[in-house]
Design an enzyme around this catalytic site. Structure first.
Site, mmCIF file in Angstrom:
data_model
loop_
_atom_site.group_PDB
_atom_site.id
_atom_site.type_symbol
_atom_site.label_atom_id
_atom_site.label_comp_id
_atom_site.label_asym_id
_atom_site.label_seq_id
_atom_site.Cartn_x
_atom_site.Cartn_y
_atom_site.Cartn_z
ATOM 1 N N GLU A 92 13.279 -14.508 0.846
ATOM 2 C CA GLU A 92 13.602 -15.599 1.778
ATOM 3 C C GLU A 92 12.646 -16.768 1.565
ATOM 4 O O GLU A 92 12.869 -17.873 2.039
ATOM 5 C CB GLU A 92 13.481 -15.113 3.240
ATOM 6 N N ASP A 143 0.837 -1.199 0.000
ATOM 7 C CA ASP A 143 0.000 0.000 0.000
ATOM 8 C C ASP A 143 0.878 1.259 0.000
ATOM 9 O O ASP A 143 1.857 1.335 0.759
ATOM 10 C CB ASP A 143 -0.871 -0.028 1.268
HETATM 11 C C1 NOJ Z 1 -4.250 3.239 -0.759
HETATM 12 C C2 NOJ Z 1 -5.447 2.398 -0.513
HETATM 13 O O1 NOJ Z 1 -5.803 1.731 -1.703
HETATM 14 C C3 NOJ Z 1 -6.539 3.325 0.008
HETATM 15 O O2 NOJ Z 1 -7.781 2.687 0.069
HETATM 16 C C4 NOJ Z 1 -6.096 3.838 1.352
HETATM 17 O O3 NOJ Z 1 -7.038 4.785 1.816
HETATM 18 C C5 NOJ Z 1 -4.718 4.502 1.292
HETATM 19 N N1 NOJ Z 1 -3.770 3.774 0.503
HETATM 20 C C6 NOJ Z 1 -4.128 4.640 2.660
HETATM 21 O O4 NOJ Z 1 -3.767 3.390 3.177
#
Ligand code: NOJ
Length: 515
Positions: free
Chosen positions: A242, A201
């Site tokens: 790993e 993310d």
């Molecule tokens: C990207 C994610 O896809 C989104 O849904 C989220 O709000 C933000 N990153 C923060 O984690």
């Protein structure tokens, strides 16, 4: 043997909205386990789950309060182990969302960090004194416009903490080696349990200017995409390596392809990157062709493409490209496009049904950034038969369903050979049976104005894909005899053709006979 993450599509499940097994109105792991036939029917290679970890749900799971467990709303760790086992038994890999940039403000690390300036975890997050005028330390803004500044003042210790998203999501301080080591251990936890990969993310946020300089007056952003990101990503990749045969796909939310590719090349960073330049394209053949060719020219053969046009953060394809009623046909054309392009397709749950955005009345809005419409629960069964929850839940769904759940639901579409679901199933089968589609060479063609057309070739197998992005009919002349394998127009019969007139928004896949 082609690596699994190149072969077939990755299907994104947004667990809150997939299937609810216990009637609380929110989807869960048992609900997902009970519907794995749906994934098998799409011939997907892997499923990516948006976060299922313990979370106060300020950002619906992207605010993680424990990286190594499952939120009771979704089930238990044992449910997740069972899901992984069931998926593996069907030949489906499991990819989890991994959120390294921030935690929940309820995470024990942040609770400790916030408790005093002397706490050993104080520097696990980014704390600073305010500016001389009493305002935040610099001009950085939250990604969410409604939040405003990326800093919140914390009265008890008299300092500000950084949050690139909501105030309930404090940013971790990746300058601190203990943070990096602790986050690496969370990767080992999941991969050691048999999870096949991670979707990282907000990767571009992992490194910021350590001097925390303001963005204003600078020709570059200081709050993301700093050079140190790449060393950090290589460290993550070493941990992933790993474990054999794992995959990392990064959300690199930068609208400059060269910056995105900097996270993908070299063989020691990402396996796949989500390309947000693509998501923002207008419905225009030239724009699509340029984006595809730009990737090829700059990244291949070193890096493998991944293509997607929808996820839980963007208006649905059928709505975004609707433009006065074209949405349903364009959603079908996109399904063919993603299946037939060289690269790994990512399919967001509901796109196989051609779902539009749901209408969310003001009193049902829950997301701070306007993303509720694309997160509406999946309609499984006609409400006239299954009740208002449409087979998603027996309770009150956490978000309203799409308006036309009666017609768009899985049960209805599965019974209709001309539905979008039937088309997407057929496309999955075609890709699964074709090495030309999985890994074959690709060459873009000058077919006709407004027509995006390309060849896929492997050995004797030669396929031609074409999408008409124009507003009128366009004649496609393959130059040799061909068999129409599939058209997004359900009325077009499968036949041998020498040329064909593509209707607006129609996409086709042809097998060329040679000669
Ligand atoms: C990207 C994610 O896809 C989104 O849904 C989220 O709000 C933000 N990153 C923060 O984690």
């Amino acid at each position: 043997m082609t690596s699994w993450w190149r072969r077939g599509a990755v299907y994104q499940v947004y667990p809150r909205s997939f299937a609810d097994s216990d009637g609380d109105g929110v989807g869960d792991l048992r609900g997902l386990r009970a519907h794995l036939d749906h994934l098998t029917g799409l011939s997907v290679t892997a499923v990516w789950l948006s976060p299922v970890f313990p979370s106060p749900m300020a950002d619906f799971g992207y605010d993680v309060s424990d990286h190594c467990d499952v939120d009771p709303l979704f089930g238990t760790l044992a449910d997740l182990d069972d899901l992984v086992a069931d998926c593996h038994a069907r030949g489906i890999r499991v990819v989890l969302d991994w959120v390294p940039n921030h935690t929940s403000d309820q995470h024990p690390w942040f609770r400790a960090s916030r408790s005093s300036r002397e706490d050993p975890k104080r520097n696990w997050y980014v704390w600073r004194d305010g500016a001389p005028d009493g305002g935040p330390p610099n001009d950085w803004r939250s990604e969410f416009a409604a939040v405003g500044p990326a800093w919140t003042y914390d009265e008890p210790t008299g300092q500000w903490y950084l949050h690139s998203y909501t105030p309930q999501q404090p940013d971790l301080n990746w300058e601190h080696p203990e943070v990096e080591a602790a986050m690496h251990d969370t990767i080992r936890f999941w991969l050691g349990r048999g999870v096949d990969g991670l979707r990282i993310d907000a990767l571009q946020r992992l490194a910021k200017d350590p001097l925390l300089r303001s963005n204003a007056g600078s020709d570059r952003r200081h709050d993301q995409d700093w050079e140190t990101a790449h060393g950090r990503l290589r460290g993550i990749r070493r941990v992933v390596d790993e474990f054999p045969d794992r995959m990392v796909v990064g959300e690199v939310y930068l609208l400059d392809l060269r910056r995105v590719l900097a996270y993908l090349t070299g063989g020691d960073q990402l396996h796949l990157a989500h390309n947000f330049v693509f998501v923002h394209l207008p419905w225009d053949a030239g724009a699509f062709r340029a984006a595809i060719e730009e990737f090829e020219a700059q990244a291949e053969p070193e890096a493998w493409p991944a293509w997607f046009l929808g996820n839980h953060d963007h208006s649905r394809i059928a709505t975004r490209y609707d433009d006065g009623g074209h949405g349903p046909a364009r959603a079908r054309a996109v399904a063919l496009l993603l299946t037939a392009l060289r690269g790994t397709p990512f399919l967001y749950q509901g796109d196989e049904l051609g779902l539009p955005d749901a209408i969310v009345p003001p009193d049902r809005v829950v997301d701070v950034d306007g993303r509720d419409p694309e997160r509406a629960p999946l309609p499984w069964r006609p409400p006239s038969v299954a009740g208002a929850g449409a087979g998603f839940t027996t309770g009150e769904p956490w978000l309203p369903l799409v308006a036309d759940a009666e017609r768009l639901c899985v049960e209805r579409q599965a019974a209709d050979p001309s539905s979008t679901l039937s088309l997407v199933r057929r496309l999955g089968e075609l890709r699964a049976a074709s090495t030309a589609l999985q890994t074959g060479r690709q060459r873009m063609l000058d077919a006709a104005p407004d027509v995006l057309a390309w060849l896929r070739e492997d050995g004797d197998e030669r396929l031609l894909a074409a999408v008409n992005l124009g507003l009128g009919p366009r004649t496609l002349v393959p130059g040799e005899e061909a068999t129409l394998l599939v058209s997004t127009d359900p009325g077009r019969p499968s036949s041998v053709v020498r040329d064909l007139v593509l209707q607006p928004d129609e996409a086709v896949l042809l097998r060329l006979h040679g000669g």
